[in-house]
Design a protein around this motif. Structure first.
Motif, PDB file in Angstrom:
ATOM      1  N   ILE B 173     -58.517 -40.821   9.900  1.00  0.00           N
ATOM      2  CA  ILE B 173     -57.296 -41.309   9.250  1.00  0.00           C
ATOM      3  C   ILE B 173     -57.499 -41.473   7.735  1.00  0.00           C
ATOM      4  O   ILE B 173     -56.591 -41.195   6.948  1.00  0.00           O
ATOM      5  N   ASP B 174     -58.717 -41.884   7.334  1.00  0.00           N
ATOM      6  CA  ASP B 174     -58.995 -42.064   5.901  1.00  0.00           C
ATOM      7  C   ASP B 174     -58.864 -40.728   5.156  1.00  0.00           C
ATOM      8  O   ASP B 174     -58.273 -40.664   4.081  1.00  0.00           O
ATOM      9  N   ALA B 175     -59.437 -39.680   5.769  1.00  0.00           N
ATOM     10  CA  ALA B 175     -59.376 -38.355   5.143  1.00  0.00           C
ATOM     11  C   ALA B 175     -57.928 -37.873   5.061  1.00  0.00           C
ATOM     12  O   ALA B 175     -57.512 -37.286   4.054  1.00  0.00           O
ATOM     13  N   VAL B 176     -57.157 -38.162   6.116  1.00  0.00           N
ATOM     14  CA  VAL B 176     -55.750 -37.742   6.130  1.00  0.00           C
ATOM     15  C   VAL B 176     -54.963 -38.492   5.048  1.00  0.00           C
ATOM     16  O   VAL B 176     -54.110 -37.911   4.367  1.00  0.00           O
ATOM     17  N   LEU B 177     -55.279 -39.784   4.859  1.00  0.00           N
ATOM     18  CA  LEU B 177     -54.573 -40.564   3.829  1.00  0.00           C
ATOM     19  C   LEU B 177     -54.915 -40.070   2.417  1.00  0.00           C
ATOM     20  O   LEU B 177     -54.030 -40.004   1.557  1.00  0.00           O
ATOM     21  N   MET B 178     -56.174 -39.715   2.187  1.00  0.00           N
ATOM     22  CA  MET B 178     -56.536 -39.176   0.871  1.00  0.00           C
ATOM     23  C   MET B 178     -55.776 -37.875   0.621  1.00  0.00           C
ATOM     24  O   MET B 178     -55.300 -37.616  -0.479  1.00  0.00           O
ATOM     25  N   PHE B 179     -55.680 -37.054   1.685  1.00  0.00           N
ATOM     26  CA  PHE B 179     -54.902 -35.815   1.601  1.00  0.00           C
ATOM     27  C   PHE B 179     -53.436 -36.139   1.279  1.00  0.00           C
ATOM     28  O   PHE B 179     -52.829 -35.532   0.388  1.00  0.00           O
ATOM     29  N   ALA B 180     -52.883 -37.117   2.015  1.00  0.00           N
ATOM     30  CA  ALA B 180     -51.456 -37.445   1.864  1.00  0.00           C
ATOM     31  C   ALA B 180     -51.124 -37.935   0.456  1.00  0.00           C
ATOM     32  O   ALA B 180     -50.071 -37.592  -0.090  1.00  0.00           O
ATOM     33  N   ILE B 181     -52.034 -38.724  -0.126  1.00  0.00           N
ATOM     34  CA  ILE B 181     -51.761 -39.264  -1.471  1.00  0.00           C
ATOM     35  C   ILE B 181     -51.598 -38.116  -2.476  1.00  0.00           C
ATOM     36  O   ILE B 181     -50.627 -38.074  -3.239  1.00  0.00           O
ATOM     37  N   ILE B 182     -52.531 -37.151  -2.452  1.00  0.00           N
ATOM     38  CA  ILE B 182     -52.430 -36.031  -3.421  1.00  0.00           C
ATOM     39  C   ILE B 182     -51.257 -35.112  -3.062  1.00  0.00           C
ATOM     40  O   ILE B 182     -50.520 -34.649  -3.938  1.00  0.00           O
ATOM     41  N   PHE B 183     -51.066 -34.875  -1.765  1.00  0.00           N
ATOM     42  CA  PHE B 183     -49.989 -33.989  -1.311  1.00  0.00           C
ATOM     43  C   PHE B 183     -48.620 -34.518  -1.764  1.00  0.00           C
ATOM     44  O   PHE B 183     -47.778 -33.754  -2.270  1.00  0.00           O
ATOM     45  N   LEU B 184     -48.405 -35.817  -1.598  1.00  0.00           N
ATOM     46  CA  LEU B 184     -47.104 -36.408  -1.958  1.00  0.00           C
ATOM     47  C   LEU B 184     -46.983 -36.678  -3.453  1.00  0.00           C
ATOM     48  O   LEU B 184     -45.879 -36.777  -3.983  1.00  0.00           O
ATOM     49  N   TRP B 185     -48.136 -36.797  -4.124  1.00  0.00           N
ATOM     50  CA  TRP B 185     -48.134 -37.037  -5.575  1.00  0.00           C
ATOM     51  C   TRP B 185     -47.773 -35.760  -6.350  1.00  0.00           C
ATOM     52  O   TRP B 185     -47.148 -35.831  -7.413  1.00  0.00           O
ATOM     53  N   THR B 186     -48.134 -34.607  -5.805  1.00  0.00           N
ATOM     54  CA  THR B 186     -47.966 -33.343  -6.536  1.00  0.00           C
ATOM     55  C   THR B 186     -46.516 -33.030  -6.925  1.00  0.00           C
ATOM     56  O   THR B 186     -46.263 -32.678  -8.088  1.00  0.00           O
ATOM     57  N   PRO B 187     -45.535 -33.109  -5.987  1.00  0.00           N
ATOM     58  CA  PRO B 187     -44.161 -32.740  -6.385  1.00  0.00           C
ATOM     59  C   PRO B 187     -43.595 -33.548  -7.547  1.00  0.00           C
ATOM     60  O   PRO B 187     -43.150 -32.944  -8.545  1.00  0.00           O
ATOM     61  N   PRO B 188     -43.626 -34.904  -7.504  1.00  0.00           N
ATOM     62  CA  PRO B 188     -43.057 -35.609  -8.673  1.00  0.00           C
ATOM     63  C   PRO B 188     -43.809 -35.312  -9.966  1.00  0.00           C
ATOM     64  O   PRO B 188     -43.204 -35.267 -11.042  1.00  0.00           O
ATOM     65  N   HIS B 189     -45.120 -35.078  -9.859  1.00  0.00           N
ATOM     66  CA  HIS B 189     -45.931 -34.744 -11.044  1.00  0.00           C
ATOM     67  C   HIS B 189     -45.416 -33.449 -11.691  1.00  0.00           C
ATOM     68  O   HIS B 189     -45.178 -33.404 -12.901  1.00  0.00           O
ATOM     69  N   PHE B 190     -45.195 -32.414 -10.878  1.00  0.00           N
ATOM     70  CA  PHE B 190     -44.746 -31.124 -11.431  1.00  0.00           C
ATOM     71  C   PHE B 190     -43.256 -31.113 -11.757  1.00  0.00           C
ATOM     72  O   PHE B 190     -42.829 -30.416 -12.677  1.00  0.00           O
TER      73      PHE B 190
END
Lengths: 63, 312
Positions: B173-190
């Motif tokens: 779950i920790d690895a999935v959450l680290m993935f989720a943070i970057i995955f969801l952060w990318t769209p608003p960033h771009f």
């Protein structure tokens, strides 16, 4: 025939060759160190078990 | 990709080592190294430091390889966009063929070496990441859907998970959450970038949300994604990789992040143009710090002894 190259072209080729050589040397050193670590992790008995019969001295004593 | 992009190198230019290194997108690689490093250190078990170093190096090389493949494929649109026109292929310093060869060679090398150094699940994830970025994102999504950034963001989100899996051999779950943070952060960033760099994406005919759905819709999307990522980022505090220190950092960073998103959402084009997109630019700049703060906090939690500020 030797190619007539300017000093700038020569410098760039030289830097490219040097960079490639250094990368290859670093990769070889990394492979050597990595192999040493992997063998160390197997321990004395582990390193012999794949293609050797264990020496009696490495076997646990009975009783 | 246009055929012209493959053969635009000027004949008299001799590429240097740095020109080839630039194909690997060193700035993106540094972010990959940082997040993968956090994934390796945050894992509950550990690797020998030589193995950890090698794993990090091969993850970085894999990321660089996918960058090279992306530059080969996108040379035509890179040449049109101001932000990317100076890259090695559009500027004529390296040929497309060279970028393709380097990309393929380094992809094979990095995946094979990561598998031999750590485990084949981590190597498989790295191979999938390279495939996802080079084929799914670059060749397919980028030019066909305004959701390109949303789905393509997965490629940048994998490195911490690969680092974690390299150590533990499994996905948690920790690895999935680290993935989720970057995955969801990318769209608003771009999307924030697209709001103030609009001519670039328009000129290149890249279907960014700003072009296909309008700028009002983009502002709404930024707010929604920012709220979702805030939920995941704070939730991570209550897993084994989190702790009081991470929670404090996440609460402050997400409060600032949300305030920025609300400001963007409340503005219209007239207001943004009046101050030269100040809120959008500051949101974009903070988004880089946002990611650094979260992964830096995970790193601190991994290093701090449990019971003090480290862990629950």
């Amino acid at each position: 025939m030797f190619e007539n190259v300017t000093s700038e072209v020569h410098e760039k080729r030289s830097s490219r060759n040097m960079g490639t050589a250094l990368c290859l040397a670093a990769f070889i050193i990394l492979l050597a160190v990595l192999s040493a670590v992997k063998v160390q992790q197997l321990g004395a008995s582990g390193s012999e078990r794949f293609d050797h019969v264990q020496r009696p001295a490495l076997l646990p004593e009975d009783g | 990709m246009s055929d012209a992009s493959l053969h635009i190198r000027s004949e008299d230019y001799e590429p240097s080592f740095g020109d080839f290194f630039a194909l690997l997108k060193p700035r993106v690689m540094s972010l990959v190294v940082f997040t993968a490093f956090v994934g390796i250190l945050a894992a509950p078990t550990s690797l020998h430091w030589v193995e950890a170093f090698a794993a990090l190096l091969f993850i970085a090389i894999g990321a660089g390889a996918s960058g090279s493949l992306n530059m080969w494929w996108d040379a035509d649109i890179d040449a049109v966009m101001r932000r990317t026109a100076k890259r090695p292929i559009p500027s004529g310093r390296v040929t497309g063929e060279s970028a393709l060869s380097i990309g393929i060679a380094l992809s094979l090398l990095s995946v094979m070496m990561l598998g031999l150094t750590t485990n084949w699940l981590a190597a498989g994830l790295l191979a999938f990441t390279i495939f996802f970025y080079a084929v799914v994102y670059s060749m397919w999504l980028k030019r066909s859907t305004p959701q390109n950034i949303v789905i393509g963001g997965a490629a940048g989100a994998f490195p911490p998970m690969i680092g974690w899996v390299a150590v533990t051999g499994s996905i948690s779950i920790d690895a999935v959450l680290m993935f989720a943070i970057i995955f969801l952060w990318t769209p608003p960033h771009f999307w924030a970038l697209a709001l103030f760099m609009r001519s670039d994406y328009d000129d290149a005919n890249v279907p960014m949300l700003t072009v296909t759905h309008g700028r009002r819709s983009t502002r709404n999307h930024i707010l929604v994604y920012t709220i979702i990522v805030a939920v995941f980022a704070v939730a991570a505090a209550f897993t084994s990789m989190g702790g009081p220190f991470y929670l404090a950092v996440a609460l402050i960073a997400n409060a600032v992040w949300l305030i920025g998103a609300v400001q963007i959402w409340r503005r219209d084009e007239e207001m943004s143009e009046a101050d030269n997109f100040r809120a959008e630019k500051s949101f974009f700049k903070f988004s880089l710090l946002y990611l650094f703060l979260h992964f830096g906090a995970v790193l601190v939690e991994a290093v701090l002894p449990a019971g003090a500020w480290g862990g629950w």
